[in-house]
Every structure is written in C-alpha cells, then in structure tokens.
Design an enzyme around this catalytic site. Structure first.
Site, PDB file in Angstrom:
ATOM      1  N   GLU A   1    -132.767 -31.739   3.991  1.00 12.87           N
ATOM      2  CA  GLU A   1    -132.560 -30.287   4.205  1.00 12.87           C
ATOM      3  C   GLU A   1    -133.215 -29.937   5.541  1.00 12.87           C
ATOM      4  OE1 GLU A   1    -131.298 -27.203   2.916  1.00 12.87           O
ATOM      5  OE2 GLU A   1    -132.265 -26.627   4.801  1.00 12.87           O
TER       6      GLU A   1
ATOM      7  N   ASP B   1    -124.118 -30.246   0.552  1.00 10.03           N
ATOM      8  CA  ASP B   1    -124.166 -28.862   0.097  1.00 10.03           C
ATOM      9  C   ASP B   1    -124.737 -28.038   1.238  1.00 10.03           C
ATOM     10  OD1 ASP B   1    -126.137 -27.015  -2.382  1.00 10.03           O
ATOM     11  OD2 ASP B   1    -124.320 -26.496  -1.256  1.00 10.03           O
TER      12      ASP B   1
ATOM     13  N   ASP C   1    -131.997 -25.322  -2.118  1.00  8.77           N
ATOM     14  CA  ASP C   1    -132.446 -24.608  -3.310  1.00  8.77           C
ATOM     15  C   ASP C   1    -132.828 -25.570  -4.439  1.00  8.77           C
ATOM     16  OD1 ASP C   1    -129.150 -24.120  -2.944  1.00  8.77           O
ATOM     17  OD2 ASP C   1    -129.783 -25.213  -4.717  1.00  8.77           O
TER      18      ASP C   1
ATOM     19  N   GLN D   1    -132.476 -20.037  10.707  1.00 10.24           N
ATOM     20  CA  GLN D   1    -131.584 -19.006  10.148  1.00 10.24           C
ATOM     21  C   GLN D   1    -132.425 -17.864   9.570  1.00 10.24           C
ATOM     22  OE1 GLN D   1    -129.489 -21.561   7.342  1.00 10.24           O
ATOM     23  NE2 GLN D   1    -131.452 -22.514   6.883  1.00 10.24           N
TER      24      GLN D   1
ATOM     25  N   THR E   1    -124.388 -25.079   4.530  1.00 11.37           N
ATOM     26  CA  THR E   1    -123.831 -23.778   4.881  1.00 11.37           C
ATOM     27  C   THR E   1    -122.468 -24.024   5.534  1.00 11.37           C
ATOM     28  OG1 THR E   1    -125.230 -24.061   6.837  1.00 11.37           O
ATOM     29  CG2 THR E   1    -125.982 -22.483   5.178  1.00 11.37           C
TER      30      THR E   1
ATOM     31  N   ASP F   1    -132.480 -32.983   9.984  1.00  9.10           N
ATOM     32  CA  ASP F   1    -131.065 -32.695  10.213  1.00  9.10           C
ATOM     33  C   ASP F   1    -130.220 -33.811   9.578  1.00  9.10           C
ATOM     34  OD1 ASP F   1    -129.277 -31.481  13.144  1.00  9.10           O
ATOM     35  OD2 ASP F   1    -128.537 -32.176  11.194  1.00  9.10           O
ATOM     36  N   GLY F   2    -129.265 -33.413   8.784  1.00 10.35           N
ATOM     37  CA  GLY F   2    -128.444 -34.402   8.083  1.00 10.35           C
ATOM     38  C   GLY F   2    -127.706 -35.319   9.033  1.00 10.35           C
TER      39      GLY F   2
END
Ligand code: SAM
Length: 289
Positions: free
Chosen positions: A108, A159, A88, A33, A161, A140-141
């Site tokens: 993440e 959490d 974050d 991204q 996007t 990757d989740g």
C-alpha cells in the site's frame, strides 16, 4: 462534532452521490492524497480518497468478498498472494481466511491510509494486521512488482484507486508485464476496473493492455451499492483459461475446504460462477476471445 453537512462524491463532474455526515472523524492530506473518514447516517463509517468513495462499513463486504474469493477459489491452490493497494485491510482479512494461503504480501503506497483505517475502521481489517502470514509493506506497487522474483505468486489482487494520480501506474503495460513475470504458471491477476456504465474506457483500455501479457482476459461483476452506476467490474487476466470454467459444485467444495463457505454475505458458489456472465453493455468492452 454533529453537523448537518453533506459530502458529495466528485468522481464525475455531472453526476454523483452524497452522504449526510453525522460526524467527521479524520481529514488528512497525506503525501499522496486527501483522506477523509466520516460517520454517515446511511452507511456507517466511510473512507474518501481525493473525493472518491473508497469503502463504507455497510457495503464493503460485497466488493471485498468478490475481489478476493473469486480468484482464490477459481485458482484452487493459491498459497502466495500479492495484494496491491487495499489500505483498509479488507482484502487482506479475506485472503487470510483461506486455509491454503501461506503468505499474503500487501503493498500500500500510503501509510496514512493504513494508520487511519486501523484507528477508525478497525472491523474492516480485523485481526489480519497481526496474522503471522501477513507481510504489510508501505510502498508503490509498481516498484514492488518490478523487484519481485519470477513465479513467486499464485494470485495478485489489485485493489487500487482509479487510474488517476498514484493509482495510474497500476494500469500500465509495465505493471502487467511484471505481474505476468512474477506469477506462477497458473497465476492470475484481478483488479478493480471501475463501473463500466460510467467508466467504460477504464475496462476497455486496461483489458487490451492485460491481453498483451495474459492469454485469458475477461471480467466479472459485483453490485456494490456505493460504486454508483450499476455493476462494478473486476478485471481478470489469467495464464490458464480453465479457471473461469470451474463448475459451481467444485467451487462450493473448494470454499468448504478453504474455510470460506458460510462466512459470506454476497459471494456464493452460484454468484461466483454467474458473475462472469456479463451483460452486452459490459462484455462489449472486452477483447474478443
Ligand atoms: N475499494 C476501493 C475502490 O475500489 O475504490 C479502493 C480501496 S483502497 C483504499 C485503494 C488504495 O490504493 C488506496 O489506499 C491507495 O493509497 C492505494 N494505491 C493507489 N495507488 C497505489 C500504488 N501505486 N501502489 C500501492 N497502493 C496504491
């Protein structure tokens, strides 16, 4: 570099917010991204992913407190917590505030988000990155939940996007089926579910998916100023319907025992309980119980 330029959020083609930029701090095109972090006049430092506001220093507490404390205090004895996304570090920091948490695995997909958050938004993750209970994985989740052991987590906090791009897989049947498998018998999964005033489809469609794998599906709300459009919804899918019926005084006692009471600026026991009382324009998008 001081500028008088504005950054416009591009989430909606015909409506949005903009920030006057004090100074651009980072602009990186990662493998996943476009990442921008800038210093604003109005909200402190801000992270933007693919043109969508992710987090600001000024209002991150609202979202992180509600996405974290509500599921963990409703559960009451979560020891193993899985966090997906949240690059974050804000959710990780608040999960680790809970004295009863023994292990917090954070998955993440974009290591660049973690690297830039540590460098330019250090207060959001704080010392969480160095907590011995934290296990931070870049991956990757959807792959992680596929491989994770049955009944190995008490709570999953997604959490991510929005369901566009890399985040899309976290809103699928396969993802929720694996979440149900790796959660314990009183386990639950919560996830950012958009702003229903503008993204009602996201809440409606993902709630219908979660209902295939969890007996109790609902949502709760938080007023996050920079998630424009009114209430932000957090999707709720639990194996135990009683978790949302815990009374205020019990929630207060649990927060005291967990070491959370008195540390928050948005969450309170009353807000926790009241957040599930949804206005009809939101509850109308949830499956009929
Ligand atoms: N609080 C923000 C919001 O609600 O918009 C989201 C914060 S966080 C920055 C979102 C994170 O989800 C990003 O860092 C992104 O890289 C991560 N993400 C997206 N898809 C993912 C996936 N499939 N697996 C793991 N992390 C993912």
């Amino acid at each position: 570099m001081a500028t008088d330029s504005w950054i416009n959020e591009t989430l909606y083609p015909d409506w949005g917010q903009r920030f006057l930029v004090k100074r651009e701090l980072a602009r990186v095109q990662s493998d996943f991204q476009d990442i921008v972090i800038f210093d604003s006049f109005s909200h402190g430092r801000v992270m933007v992913l693919d043109g969508v506001i992710q987090i600001t220093e000024r209002d991150e507490f609202v979202y992180q407190e509600m996405l974290t404390h509500v599921p963990l205090l409703a559960h009451g004895s979560a020891a193993n917590v899985l966090i997906i996304g949240a690059g974050d570090g804000g959710v990780l920091r608040r999960v680790l505030q809970h004295r009863g948490v023994r292990r917090a695995v954070m998955v993440e997909i974009d290591g660049e988000v973690i690297r830039l958050a540590k460098e330019f938004l250090p207060a959001i993750g704080g010392d969480a990155w160095r907590d011995p209970r934290a296990d931070v994985i870049v991956g990757d989740g959807i792959d992680y939940v596929k491989r994770a052991t049955d009944a190995s987590f008490d709570a999953i906090i997604v959490d991510s996007t929005d369901p566009i791009g890399v985040g899309e897989v976290l809103f699928t049947d396969a993802f929720y089926a694996n979440c149900a498998r790796i959660l314990t018998s009183r386990g639950l999964v919560v996830n950012q579910c958009g702003v229903p005033f503008m993204q009602a489809d996201e809440l409606r469609e993902t709630s219908a998916r979660r209902q295939k794998f969890f007996p109790h599906v609902t949502a709760y709300v938080a007023a996050v100023p920079t998630y424009v459009g009114g209430f932000m919804t957090l999707g709720w899918a639990a194996k135990d319907a009683s978790l949302t019926r815990v009374v205020t005084e019990e929630i207060r006692a649990r927060a005291q025992a967990a070491g959370v009471l008195g540390t928050t600026r948005y969450w309170t026991p009353e807000i926790h309980v009241g957040a599930f009382d949804l206005p009809p324009y939101i509850s109308g998008h949830l499956p009929v119980a």
